[in-house]
Design a protein around this motif. Structure first.
Motif, PDB file in Angstrom:
ATOM      1  N   UNK A 187      -0.382  14.804  -6.903  1.00  0.00           N
ATOM      2  CA  UNK A 187       0.847  14.739  -7.690  1.00  0.00           C
ATOM      3  C   UNK A 187       1.800  15.867  -7.281  1.00  0.00           C
ATOM      4  N   UNK A 188       1.260  17.059  -7.060  1.00  0.00           N
ATOM      5  CA  UNK A 188       2.100  18.181  -6.646  1.00  0.00           C
ATOM      6  C   UNK A 188       2.791  17.869  -5.322  1.00  0.00           C
ATOM      7  N   UNK A 218       0.826  -1.207   0.000  1.00  0.00           N
ATOM      8  CA  UNK A 218       0.000   0.000   0.000  1.00  0.00           C
ATOM      9  C   UNK A 218       0.862   1.259   0.000  1.00  0.00           C
ATOM     10  N   UNK A 219       2.010   1.213   0.675  1.00  0.00           N
ATOM     11  CA  UNK A 219       2.909   2.364   0.677  1.00  0.00           C
ATOM     12  C   UNK A 219       3.469   2.606  -0.717  1.00  0.00           C
ATOM     13  N   UNK A 220       3.810   1.528  -1.410  1.00  0.00           N
ATOM     14  CA  UNK A 220       4.393   1.653  -2.743  1.00  0.00           C
ATOM     15  C   UNK A 220       3.363   2.175  -3.757  1.00  0.00           C
ATOM     16  N   UNK A 221       2.098   1.835  -3.576  1.00  0.00           N
ATOM     17  CA  UNK A 221       1.051   2.241  -4.523  1.00  0.00           C
ATOM     18  C   UNK A 221       0.170   3.362  -3.986  1.00  0.00           C
ATOM     19  N   UNK A 222       0.546   3.942  -2.841  1.00  0.00           N
ATOM     20  CA  UNK A 222      -0.256   5.023  -2.280  1.00  0.00           C
ATOM     21  C   UNK A 222      -1.628   4.588  -1.831  1.00  0.00           C
ATOM     22  N   UNK A 223      -1.767   3.310  -1.463  1.00  0.00           N
ATOM     23  CA  UNK A 223      -3.048   2.741  -1.017  1.00  0.00           C
ATOM     24  C   UNK A 223      -4.146   2.890  -2.066  1.00  0.00           C
ATOM     25  N   UNK A 224      -3.733   2.991  -3.330  1.00  0.00           N
ATOM     26  CA  UNK A 224      -4.718   3.068  -4.412  1.00  0.00           C
ATOM     27  C   UNK A 224      -5.520   1.778  -4.508  1.00  0.00           C
ATOM     28  N   UNK A 232      -3.952  10.066 -13.477  1.00  0.00           N
ATOM     29  CA  UNK A 232      -4.273  11.338 -14.133  1.00  0.00           C
ATOM     30  C   UNK A 232      -4.514  11.116 -15.622  1.00  0.00           C
ATOM     31  N   UNK A 233      -3.619  10.372 -16.271  1.00  0.00           N
ATOM     32  CA  UNK A 233      -3.797  10.086 -17.697  1.00  0.00           C
ATOM     33  C   UNK A 233      -5.094   9.322 -17.936  1.00  0.00           C
ATOM     34  N   UNK A 234      -5.403   8.409 -17.026  1.00  0.00           N
ATOM     35  CA  UNK A 234      -6.611   7.600 -17.159  1.00  0.00           C
ATOM     36  C   UNK A 234      -7.873   8.458 -17.054  1.00  0.00           C
ATOM     37  N   UNK A 235      -7.899   9.378 -16.079  1.00  0.00           N
ATOM     38  CA  UNK A 235      -9.087  10.226 -15.926  1.00  0.00           C
ATOM     39  C   UNK A 235      -9.192  11.234 -17.070  1.00  0.00           C
ATOM     40  N   UNK A 280       4.458   7.674  -9.974  1.00  0.00           N
ATOM     41  CA  UNK A 280       4.134   6.984 -11.228  1.00  0.00           C
ATOM     42  C   UNK A 280       2.677   6.514 -11.239  1.00  0.00           C
ATOM     43  N   UNK A 281       2.216   5.995 -10.105  1.00  0.00           N
ATOM     44  CA  UNK A 281       0.824   5.556 -10.016  1.00  0.00           C
ATOM     45  C   UNK A 281      -0.122   6.743 -10.198  1.00  0.00           C
TER      46      UNK A 281
END
Length: 214
Positions: free
Chosen positions: A131-132, A26-32, A163-166, A157-158
């Motif tokens: 992201x900022x 979860x830390x690596x993916x920001x709990x996405x 962002x690109x997906x939305x 990166x995630x």
């Protein structure tokens, strides 16, 4: 399969126990994509069954550790080298919703699109704000080889993928609305008798009458 290989990637860095793997994933993916401990241990059990991991004793606190095997390491490296298969794309709830809304009784599909567009743009704003923050964290840890620094880059990166997906989703929703407008206009034109033919028929009546009198 991403959870399976994600756990293998973490285990390649050294033996770990279940809740530790969950926290690091979860830390690596920001709990996405949050995991629960039960899901982690179920995946570990399957990896052990397939010969990808083995029990590796306990840590000082008594947590049962798991270690990656040579077979697991080989599977992980093959996964990194193998492109993600797009021949069977995962089900997308939004695409299914709009497909089912077409022609559904009592459903205003354009209202569905507008509602989703608002939610998508809101998500895009949230991701951009995050992201900022991630960029600040990455710049602060620049040049430092640390677990935290790697997590910050991975989360960035995630976020950029989200962002690109939305952005793509917002463009697709605009396209869907334009498509529906064009199809609606075509249907209206098809249901209306051509004005030119009606006018021509009316103008020919007096001419036929004059010819008849001759």
């Amino acid at each position: 399969m991403s959870i399976r290989h994600g756990l293998l990637a973490l285990l390649e860095q050294g033996p770990r126990y279940g809740s530790q793997l969950r926290t690091e994933f979860e830390s690596r993916t920001g709990a996405t994509w949050p995991l629960n401990v039960g899901q982690v241990y179920t995946t570990l059990s399957r990896l052990e069954r397939d010969g990808m991991v083995v029990p590796d004793g306990d840590d000082d606190a008594g947590h049962p550790l798991y270690a990656i095997t040579d077979a697991g390491r080989e599977e992980l490296h093959e996964w990194f080298e193998r492109p993600v298969d797009r021949t069977s794309p995962p089900r997308d709830e939004l695409a299914i919703k709009l497909a089912m809304a077409v022609g559904a009784a009592g459903v205003d599909i354009r209202a569905v699109i507008q509602s989703q567009r608002s939610a998508t743009l809101k998500a895009m704003q949230d991701y951009t704000r995050l992201k900022a923050q991630a960029l600040i964290a990455v710049e602060a840890s620049s040049g430092q080889e640390s677990e935290r620094g790697r997590d910050d880059v991975a989360w960035l990166l995630v976020l950029e993928q989200l962002i690109f997906q939305t952005e793509a989703e917002a463009r697709w929703l605009d396209h869907c609305e334009s498509r529906l407008v064009r199809l609606s206009a075509t249907a209206v034109r098809g249901a209306t008798p051509p004005q030119a033919d009606t006018t021509k028929a009316a103008s020919e009546k007096p001419a036929r009458a004059r010819l008849g009198r001759r």
